[in-house]
Write an enzyme that holds these catalytic residues in place. Structure first.
Site, mmCIF file in Angstrom:
data_model
loop_
_atom_site.group_PDB
_atom_site.id
_atom_site.type_symbol
_atom_site.label_atom_id
_atom_site.label_comp_id
_atom_site.label_asym_id
_atom_site.label_seq_id
_atom_site.Cartn_x
_atom_site.Cartn_y
_atom_site.Cartn_z
ATOM 1 N N SER A 157 0.839 -1.192 0.000
ATOM 2 C CA SER A 157 0.000 0.000 0.000
ATOM 3 C C SER A 157 0.870 1.236 0.000
ATOM 4 C CB SER A 157 -0.913 0.023 1.229
ATOM 5 O OG SER A 157 -1.561 1.278 1.368
ATOM 6 N N TYR A 171 -1.358 -0.505 10.005
ATOM 7 C CA TYR A 171 -1.552 -0.837 8.590
ATOM 8 C C TYR A 171 -0.312 -0.477 7.758
ATOM 9 C CZ TYR A 171 -3.859 -0.735 3.976
ATOM 10 O OH TYR A 171 -4.222 -0.947 2.674
ATOM 11 N N LYS A 175 2.182 -3.011 5.733
ATOM 12 C CA LYS A 175 2.342 -2.896 4.283
ATOM 13 C C LYS A 175 3.793 -2.644 3.890
ATOM 14 C CE LYS A 175 -1.898 -3.585 2.935
ATOM 15 N NZ LYS A 175 -2.229 -4.855 2.234
#
Length: 300
Positions: A157, A171, A175
């Site tokens: 991401s 997150y 990633k």
């Protein structure tokens, strides 16, 4: 003839959003697909066979081949069972698409241990576990003289590669780890006939729409306009990377709208050096100047 004819693919998180579009496109291009989805909420709570089975039903109705799987890919047994199901059902495994993910956003000062652990488990550990079990299978194939022509596509991401996003420390960390894992895996597994790449996608999904500020950037187009941020616009890149003849490995690609960009990780920008042992005062004087001249000239 489809571009994935005869390929067997495991796709995690394939019950909704981008993963669903991967599964549908893979099946249309001739692949046999194991559609994995736990069926939980954005935050990973709950389970429901409906999303995975619904995609399988759609594929079969269109004449494709697919089976459903609702294992938790964040567990050793669940990931192993998913890989084994592909081998048991279709006799082999050629492609692994790591796509499953959840969101539990929060600022560092208030983020709970449970929310950190849940996101790291689904994203980073989940990617590793499926990769680990698939790699064991491909290594055994190669050692037995049946060299695979296999492909792994991981899902990173921008939050972990190019644009740090406040409120997504769990997150973004996961990633970034996935991007690094991709490069290590590409180096390790090439000898066994396995290519490993990653994408960092932006599309209109339930996860991105739940991220503050993202929904306005990806609103649905007016009638007749091309929907560049549809989840389906991500899948052709993944399908290409999964084809038998694709030569690419060890790359991370950002894909959003009508653009695909190759990303590069940490690299030397500018250096200070000494011929003697480092002194704190010397570092304090020189280190803040690194990059200043480039910045003054508008160079990133």
């Amino acid at each position: 003839m489809g571009q994935l004819d005869g390929r067997v693919a495991v796709i995690s998180g394939a019950g909704r959003g981008i993963g669903r579009e991967h599964a549908l496109l893979f099946a249309r291009e001739g692949a046999s697909v194991v559609v994995n989805d736990l069926g939980g909420s954005n935050g990973g709570e709950g389970a429901d066979v409906g999303p995975a089975q619904g995609v399988v039903d759609e594929i079969r109705a269109a004449g494709g081949t697919a089976v459903a799987n609702t294992e938790n890919i964040g567990t050793w047994a669940g990931a192993g069972s998913l890989v084994q199901q592909a081998i048991d059902e279709f006799g082999r495994l050629d492609v692994l698409v790591n796509n499953a993910g959840i969101l539990r956003d929060g600022f560092i000062a208030t983020l709970s241990e449970a929310d950190w652990d849940a996101v790291i488990t689904v994203h980073l550990k989940g990617h590793f576990l499926l990769l680990r079990h698939a790699a064991e299978y491909w290594k055994a194939q190669s050692k037995a003289g049946d060299q695979p022509i296999a492909s792994v596509i991981n899902t990173a991401s921008g939050s972990g590669t190019t644009i740090p996003n406040a409120g997504q420390v769990n997150y973004g960390s996961a990633k970034a780890g996935i991007a690094a894992m991709t490069l290590v895996a590409a180096d390790e597994l090439e000898r066994y006939g396995v290519r490993v790449n990653a994408i960092a996608p932006i599309a209109r999904t339930r996860l991105t729409l739940a991220t503050p500020g993202m929904g306005a950037l990806m609103s649905e187009p007016e009638d007749g306009e091309v929907d560049l941020f549809a989840p389906a616009n991500i899948s052709p890149l993944v399908a290409y990377l999964a084809t038998e003849k694709c030569p690419i490995t060890g790359r991370v690609y950002a894909v959003q709208g009508g653009a695909i960009s190759q990303l590069a990780g940490w690299h030397d920008v500018e250096t200070i050096e000494t011929d003697d042992v480092w002194q704190i005062d010397d570092i304090a004087e020189r280190l803040p100047l690194l990059g200043r001249e480039r910045s003054d000239r508008g160079i990133a």
